[in-house]
Scaffold this motif. Sequence first.
Motif, short mmCIF file in Angstrom:
data_model
loop_
_atom_site.label_atom_id
_atom_site.label_comp_id
_atom_site.label_asym_id
_atom_site.label_seq_id
_atom_site.Cartn_x
_atom_site.Cartn_y
_atom_site.Cartn_z
N ALA A 186 0.82 -1.21 0.00
CA ALA A 186 0.00 0.00 0.00
C ALA A 186 0.86 1.27 0.00
N SER A 187 1.97 1.26 0.72
CA SER A 187 2.81 2.45 0.80
C SER A 187 3.43 2.78 -0.56
N GLU A 188 3.77 1.77 -1.33
CA GLU A 188 4.33 2.00 -2.67
C GLU A 188 3.29 2.62 -3.59
N LEU A 189 2.05 2.16 -3.50
CA LEU A 189 1.00 2.65 -4.38
C LEU A 189 0.59 4.08 -4.05
N SER A 190 0.83 4.51 -2.81
CA SER A 190 0.44 5.86 -2.43
C SER A 190 1.21 6.93 -3.20
N CYS A 191 2.30 6.53 -3.85
CA CYS A 191 3.11 7.48 -4.62
C CYS A 191 2.53 7.75 -6.00
#
Length: 257
Positions: free
Chosen positions: A28-33
């Motif tokens: 999820a943290s990668e996709l937030s970019c």
Amino acid sequence: MSPVRAERFYLCYAGKLVWFAEKLEFDASELSCFDMEVESCLQLEKGYALKVLRDCPAGMTTEMSLRKALAQAEDESEYSRLARAAQLATWFDQHRFCGRCGGTLEAHEQDLARECRACGLVQYPRISPCVIVLVRRGQQCLLGRSGRFPPGRFSTLAGFIEAGETAEAAVRREVREEVGVEVDNLEFFASQSWPFPHQLMLGFFADYAGGELVPDGEEILEAGWFSRDDLPDLPPPFSISRRLIDRFFAEQEALSD
């Protein structure tokens, strides 16, 4: 449909998985970019989900090799997850409208399915059963070359199961139609999901029972009997066709010891 719960995600757009720098799986943290609009989210397995995107985000692409990703899968679990993600991506893209009344399909309330609210038709992810067979004759096996293969590559024979047909009948029919020979002593080996685009491959061994080897010239351009010492270029190791071939020659080697 039950709420989707996941920590890891695959993305798809227009029926294809989305890559970023040769990477398919994200947290999820990668996709937030990335700036992305999600149309739907489908559960793959515990902890994993597939996000269906309305657009392909800048910097990402759908033009990468799914075969390469499958070949590089670390284990059967990752292979199965990739295959499922690819097949669900295709299914969602190809089942947006009802085949009976033309209405828009929406997410089913309980199942992994698409439902027409106008006429009630429910569409589940499509699976197309196929047979794939290695025909044995003594210490040789029958391999054929399709026009779809890379130059010089040979593989086992395969084909779709027709309506009302058993898998065993399909094996006999496909071998007869493609290369003109008869088989018997069918032995089930294993199955494999094959997401090109939504096959379930049912693998068999069979013994040559007669007939002259004559390729049909359409599905199969060349065919021949091969021993361990004269094998042509073969399918990649992750494929069920290669697993059939490897098992056959491993058993031949064990018998000779």
